[in-house]
Write an enzyme that holds these catalytic residues in place. Structure first.
Site, PDB file in Angstrom:
ATOM      1  N   LYS A   1       4.473   8.833   9.330  1.00 48.44           N
ATOM      2  CA  LYS A   1       4.010   8.635  10.388  1.00 48.44           C
ATOM      3  C   LYS A   1       4.883   8.580  11.661  1.00 48.44           C
ATOM      4  O   LYS A   1       4.819   9.764  12.210  1.00 48.44           O
ATOM      5  CB  LYS A   1       3.654   6.757  10.199  1.00 48.44           C
ATOM      6  CG  LYS A   1       2.724   6.588   9.105  1.00 48.44           C
ATOM      7  CD  LYS A   1       1.933   5.408   9.143  1.00 48.44           C
ATOM      8  CE  LYS A   1       1.238   5.067   8.181  1.00 48.44           C
ATOM      9  NZ  LYS A   1      -0.077   4.326   8.430  1.00 48.44           N
TER      10      LYS A   1
ATOM     11  N   TYR B   1       0.897  -1.179   0.052  1.00 47.20           N
ATOM     12  CA  TYR B   1       0.156  -0.021  -0.011  1.00 47.20           C
ATOM     13  C   TYR B   1       0.871   1.220  -0.096  1.00 47.20           C
ATOM     14  O   TYR B   1       1.898   1.191   0.801  1.00 47.20           O
ATOM     15  CB  TYR B   1      -0.965   0.111   1.151  1.00 47.20           C
ATOM     16  CG  TYR B   1      -1.735   1.305   1.442  1.00 47.20           C
ATOM     17  CD1 TYR B   1      -2.917   1.399   0.807  1.00 47.20           C
ATOM     18  CD2 TYR B   1      -1.687   2.196   2.283  1.00 47.20           C
ATOM     19  CE1 TYR B   1      -3.880   2.351   0.822  1.00 47.20           C
ATOM     20  CE2 TYR B   1      -2.386   3.327   2.383  1.00 47.20           C
ATOM     21  CZ  TYR B   1      -3.450   3.500   1.710  1.00 47.20           C
ATOM     22  OH  TYR B   1      -4.322   4.658   1.569  1.00 47.20           O
TER      23      TYR B   1
ATOM     24  N   ASP C   1       9.338   2.516   0.114  1.00 39.99           N
ATOM     25  CA  ASP C   1       8.364   3.233   0.836  1.00 39.99           C
ATOM     26  C   ASP C   1       8.267   2.635   2.615  1.00 39.99           C
ATOM     27  O   ASP C   1       7.943   1.528   2.905  1.00 39.99           O
ATOM     28  CB  ASP C   1       6.851   2.974   0.508  1.00 39.99           C
ATOM     29  CG  ASP C   1       5.847   3.559   1.043  1.00 39.99           C
ATOM     30  OD1 ASP C   1       6.051   4.313   1.973  1.00 39.99           O
ATOM     31  OD2 ASP C   1       4.615   3.661   0.596  1.00 39.99           O
TER      32      ASP C   1
HETATM   33  N1  PMP Z   1       3.087   4.164   2.471  1.00 43.13           N
HETATM   34  C1  PMP Z   1       2.908   3.247   3.218  1.00 43.13           C
HETATM   35  C2  PMP Z   1       3.571   1.934   3.414  1.00 43.13           C
HETATM   36  C3  PMP Z   1       1.596   3.316   4.266  1.00 43.13           C
HETATM   37  O1  PMP Z   1       1.392   2.424   4.918  1.00 43.13           O
HETATM   38  C4  PMP Z   1       0.535   4.405   4.255  1.00 43.13           C
HETATM   39  C5  PMP Z   1      -0.364   4.610   5.007  1.00 43.13           C
HETATM   40  N2  PMP Z   1      -0.716   3.530   5.574  1.00 43.13           N
HETATM   41  C6  PMP Z   1       1.238   5.399   3.196  1.00 43.13           C
HETATM   42  C7  PMP Z   1       2.245   5.184   2.130  1.00 43.13           C
HETATM   43  C8  PMP Z   1       0.343   6.531   2.913  1.00 43.13           C
HETATM   44  O2  PMP Z   1       0.558   7.325   3.970  1.00 43.13           O
HETATM   45  P1  PMP Z   1      -0.567   8.651   4.551  1.00 43.13           P
HETATM   46  O3  PMP Z   1      -1.707   8.015   4.994  1.00 43.13           O
HETATM   47  O4  PMP Z   1       0.106   9.595   5.478  1.00 43.13           O
HETATM   48  O5  PMP Z   1      -1.114   9.512   3.227  1.00 43.13           O
END
Ligand code: PMP
Length: 454
Positions: free
Chosen positions: A275, A144, A247
């Site tokens: 995060k 994701y 990511d």
């Molecule tokens: N990349 C990863 C691996 C994530 O888990 C998430 C959110 N769960 C995101 C990107 C997107 O981050 P945001 O919700 O802060 O837009």
């Protein structure tokens, strides 16, 4: 402790749906959101709702809250910043915050800050396209990368030509996407299959700007890369001039100070962070990477906008968080690992006692538990396991344990002995309830009762 009384939360939430679609802030519901619990106070790993019920918070705002609630030093750093200046385009902690990120993320020479993980990923893709002059990126099934059209959902029919199409059955399927965005921008393949990746790159590298992956796939169920896989990925990217993007929005500053890349010993070209990097109270994301690529921002070859990029309060949060995490040579991670390791063992032990076969994946700071599909359930085994997983999440809520969606447990560095003990007691009660239900459905006595009787 069983069956919380949540009348005040429910009353508070009664009108919420009039002004907030669905009464929630996003489409991915937590097991406890159906109960409309409103949280008002927190300390360490605990939070309290409007009715005064106490919960263990291993939801941790989708993994952002790495420090625990109400950390005095973190709070003070934010207050001090607010009392100095409300907003500024450049302040006097920008270098410290950027250096703190670059000091720990081994592949990072430079960093640019933004707000959400979604945004950091999109900007990293733009950088990769600018750097290579190519358009497509490779995505991996189960990973994701945020709420943008080009990374949400999709399926492929033909792995020889893995252009994704919309998948109406997918959790991430949505009306309203720009037409063609999946098909035109990406390839989508299974993760952990280096031969498949190699043949795709061999055939199509001239149109591939980037490979985008979670180096530990927390979103796909806490999956680790297969032995040697990331090393081959790195070598293939070098061979074909493809930008490797890790990511690390979840894993960055959560699985350790150096993120998954240090843990696994493979460095990407670009890393996206978010995060936990800012401690949980404030949104800050980042793209960190090799100087040669990041320099595309300097000559404006690649554009990067954002009103709140590098906002002072956020940078103060990044700096305070990293300082706290790095103290005593990173002992905080050892403590979190010990505490969460015991919590994982308690979870598996109590599950087993109650006849529930659970498995735990991921890492101590980000663990994912799931019911193992049973061959006795035949072709519906996957569906039954999924249903059971949901039921377990709900039972845990009823017994005062909050977990993230898809049964993830996000730890924090304040987790202590008393949290472990409380978890053990509560999870035992929750699993007894589920075990009894399952046994009733199967027409036999619950495993725990059977074991006591014999
Ligand atoms: N990349 C990863 C691996 C994530 O888990 C998430 C959110 N769960 C995101 C990107 C997107 O981050 P945001 O919700 O802060 O837009």
């Amino acid at each position: 402790m069983v069956k919380l009384s949540i009348s005040q939360s429910v009353a508070y939430n009664r009108n919420l749906k009039n002004v907030l679609p669905g009464g929630v802030h996003y489409s991915f519901r937590m097991p406890w959101e159906s109960k409309q619990i409103s949280l008002v106070r927190g300390r360490g790993s605990r939070v309290w709702d409007l009715d005064g019920n106490e919960y263990l918070d291993f939801f941790a705002k989708f993994g952002a809250n790495i420090l625990g609630h109400n950390n005095p030093e973190y709070n003070q750093a934010l207050i001090d910043t607010l009392q100095r200046v409300s907003s500024a385009n450049l302040g006097d902690i920008d270098a410290e915050a950027a250096e703190a990120v670059c000091a720990h993320i081994d592949s990072a020479d430079m960093v640019r800050f933004s707000l959400s993980g979604t945004e950091a990923v999109q900007n990293a893709l733009r950088l990769a396209r600018g750097y290579t002059g190519r358009n497509r990126f490779v995505r991996f099934q189960g990973h994701y990368h945020g709420n943008a059209d080009n990374t949400l959902g999709g399926r492929v029919g033909d792995l020889d030509h893995p252009v994704p199409e919309e998948d109406p059955g997918d959790l991430y399927s949505t009306e309203g996407k720009a037409a063609g965005v999946l098909k035109d921008q990406s390839f989508l393949i299974p993760w952990n299959d280096a031969d498949l990746l190699e043949s795709l790159l061999e055939r199509s590298h001239e149109e591939i700007a980037a490979l985008l992956m979670e180096p530990i796939c927390i979103n796909g169920g806490g999956l680790m890369p297969a032995a040697g896989y990331l090393e081959r990925v790195r070598a293939l990217c070098d061979r074909y001039g493809v930008v490797l993007i890790f990511d690390e929005v979840i894993t960055g500053f959560r699985v350790g100070l150096g993120g998954a890349q240090r843990l696994l010993g493979v460095l990407p070209d670009l890393t996206t962070l978010g995060k936990a990097m800012a401690g949980g109270a404030l949104p800050v994301s980042a793209i960190a990477g090799r100087r040669e690529i990041m320099k595309l921002y300097e000559n404006r070859k690649v554009v990067h906008g954002g009103t709140f990029n590098g906002y002072l309060l956020g940078l103060a949060a990044v700096k305070a968080t990293i300082d706290l995490l790095a103290r005593d040579g990173g002992r905080a991670y050892e403590r979190m690992g010990e505490g969460m390791g015991r919590i994982h063992s308690a979870l598996l032990g109590e599950a087993e006692k109650n006849g529930l076969a659970l498995r735990m994946s991921g890492v101590p700071g980000a663990g994912v538990f799931s019911p193992a599909p049973s061959s006795a359930d035949g072709p519906r085994a996957g569906m039954i396991a999924q249903y059971l997983g949901k039921m377990i999440g709900e039972a845990m809520t009823e017994h005062g344990i909050l977990v993230s969606n898809a049964n993830r447990l996000y730890g924090n560095i304040s987790v202590d002995e008393s949290d472990v003990e409380l978890f053990q007691a509560r999870v035992g009660d929750a699993f007894r309830q589920v075990g009894e239900f399952v046994a009733k459905m199967q027409g036999g006595p619950p495993a725990a009762a059977a074991a006591t009787a014999s």
